[in-house]
Motif scaffolding. Sequence first.
Motif, PDB file in Angstrom:
ATOM      1  N   THR A 101       0.832  -1.200   0.000  1.00  0.00           N
ATOM      2  CA  THR A 101       0.000   0.000   0.000  1.00  0.00           C
ATOM      3  C   THR A 101       0.869   1.254   0.000  1.00  0.00           C
ATOM      4  O   THR A 101       1.977   1.269   0.527  1.00  0.00           O
ATOM      5  N   VAL A 105      -2.456   5.096   2.726  1.00  0.00           N
ATOM      6  CA  VAL A 105      -3.471   4.065   2.514  1.00  0.00           C
ATOM      7  C   VAL A 105      -3.557   3.181   3.761  1.00  0.00           C
ATOM      8  O   VAL A 105      -2.545   2.840   4.364  1.00  0.00           O
ATOM      9  N   TYR A 161     -10.318  -4.397  -2.128  1.00  0.00           N
ATOM     10  CA  TYR A 161     -10.129  -3.048  -1.611  1.00  0.00           C
ATOM     11  C   TYR A 161     -11.477  -2.374  -1.412  1.00  0.00           C
ATOM     12  O   TYR A 161     -12.454  -2.682  -2.110  1.00  0.00           O
ATOM     13  N   TYR A 163     -13.078   1.671  -0.913  1.00  0.00           N
ATOM     14  CA  TYR A 163     -12.784   3.099  -0.964  1.00  0.00           C
ATOM     15  C   TYR A 163     -13.999   3.872  -0.449  1.00  0.00           C
ATOM     16  O   TYR A 163     -15.144   3.594  -0.862  1.00  0.00           O
ATOM     17  N   TRP A 180     -12.467  10.425   1.184  1.00  0.00           N
ATOM     18  CA  TRP A 180     -12.274  11.513   0.219  1.00  0.00           C
ATOM     19  C   TRP A 180     -13.526  12.379   0.214  1.00  0.00           C
ATOM     20  O   TRP A 180     -14.618  11.898  -0.098  1.00  0.00           O
ATOM     21  N   ARG A 245      -1.611   1.949  -7.857  1.00  0.00           N
ATOM     22  CA  ARG A 245      -2.631   3.011  -7.865  1.00  0.00           C
ATOM     23  C   ARG A 245      -3.836   2.704  -8.746  1.00  0.00           C
ATOM     24  O   ARG A 245      -4.583   3.602  -9.123  1.00  0.00           O
ATOM     25  N   VAL A 247      -6.722   1.083  -8.052  1.00  0.00           N
ATOM     26  CA  VAL A 247      -8.021   1.346  -7.432  1.00  0.00           C
ATOM     27  C   VAL A 247      -8.264   2.847  -7.318  1.00  0.00           C
ATOM     28  O   VAL A 247      -9.361   3.337  -7.626  1.00  0.00           O
ATOM     29  N   ARG A 248      -7.260   3.592  -6.923  1.00  0.00           N
ATOM     30  CA  ARG A 248      -7.430   5.040  -6.770  1.00  0.00           C
ATOM     31  C   ARG A 248      -7.699   5.717  -8.119  1.00  0.00           C
ATOM     32  O   ARG A 248      -8.465   6.684  -8.193  1.00  0.00           O
ATOM     33  N   VAL A 251     -11.374   4.910  -8.985  1.00  0.00           N
ATOM     34  CA  VAL A 251     -12.288   5.739  -8.200  1.00  0.00           C
ATOM     35  C   VAL A 251     -12.266   7.183  -8.706  1.00  0.00           C
ATOM     36  O   VAL A 251     -13.314   7.841  -8.796  1.00  0.00           O
ATOM     37  N   GLY A 287      -8.831   7.650   1.463  1.00  0.00           N
ATOM     38  CA  GLY A 287     -10.097   6.923   1.388  1.00  0.00           C
ATOM     39  C   GLY A 287      -9.962   5.444   1.103  1.00  0.00           C
ATOM     40  O   GLY A 287     -10.959   4.711   1.118  1.00  0.00           O
ATOM     41  N   LEU A 288      -8.732   4.966   0.880  1.00  0.00           N
ATOM     42  CA  LEU A 288      -8.524   3.589   0.421  1.00  0.00           C
ATOM     43  C   LEU A 288      -8.137   2.654   1.562  1.00  0.00           C
ATOM     44  O   LEU A 288      -7.289   2.984   2.401  1.00  0.00           O
ATOM     45  N   TYR A 289      -8.738   1.455   1.539  1.00  0.00           N
ATOM     46  CA  TYR A 289      -8.478   0.416   2.541  1.00  0.00           C
ATOM     47  C   TYR A 289      -8.188  -0.905   1.834  1.00  0.00           C
ATOM     48  O   TYR A 289      -8.986  -1.353   0.992  1.00  0.00           O
TER      49      TYR A 289
END
Length: 310
Positions: A101, A105, A161, A163, A180, A245, A247-248, A251, A287-289
């Motif tokens: 991560t 994150v 993941y 978000y 976010w 990156r 997933v980010r 999103v 905002g990401l997990y």
Amino acid sequence: MVEPFAGGRVTEVLRGPARPNSTGSDGRHDLGRSPRPRREAHGSETGSRESITIRCAVEYDGTEYCGFQRQPAQRTVAGELEAAIAGLLGEPIALTSAGRTDTGVHACGQVVSFTTARIAFPWDRFALALHTRLPRDIRVRDVALVDAAFSARFSALRRRYVYAVLARPLPSALLARYAWHLYRPLDLAAMRAAALPLLGEHDFRSFCGTLPENGNTVRSIESLTIEPQGELLIVRVAANAFLHRMVRTIVGLLAECAMGRRDPGSVAAILSARDRAAAGVTAPAQGLYFAGVAYPDGYDSYVEPPICRG
């Protein structure tokens, strides 16, 4: 039945080698009451010694760390974990993780594995003892003895993941580190329409930051959902693996479609472009997990982030 321990659960898993493309059974017992685990002999120039492999599920608040992966002269999650485990066991430790991560994150279902010669260690108390050496924003919540062939990274079948987007006019002081904030109205239907072309196997080069070492940017997304939860929008995505990156960036694109800045119908062309610039903004890290990892033996570390629990 698995017996819980304060600060972490300990189980013993005795099985055959993990096969990433197959399923298998999972024999678990409370480690404190199980028979002596199988020992693996590893040869060396000075003779052979025995070692065991340990799997841990880890959660952390990534705000104060320069990502998970160990880096020279930087405070990282792996650096803190390795130092704490090495100090507890009295030997150097090298962690293998299911994912790396980025700075900021979070994780509630990260998985790490390591080998150790400390076979006789009281593993039912490992998590409790380790927490006395770890900072408060890193915790081990599950510990298991696994087969020597297990790798937190290479044995994984699926990663998930989550978000979190805070969708309201004004920001929140309490959620600033964990979601976010988007103050513009969001079109949920447009967001979901934009997500559909991303399902399945595609070349996700347009959604990749730093290219992987082998250059392969083909990944398979199994599910991608967006659900409202009060003032939050929760994005959940599962895939066999993810790019840097990825997933980010997904999103970020979905948010632009939800705000009317992009046409959801353009997503297929963005995929085909194989150009990071085509996908637009990257959603911020907070905002990401990293929520969970599934393995062939049936073990799944998935846990919903606290922000999703009401």
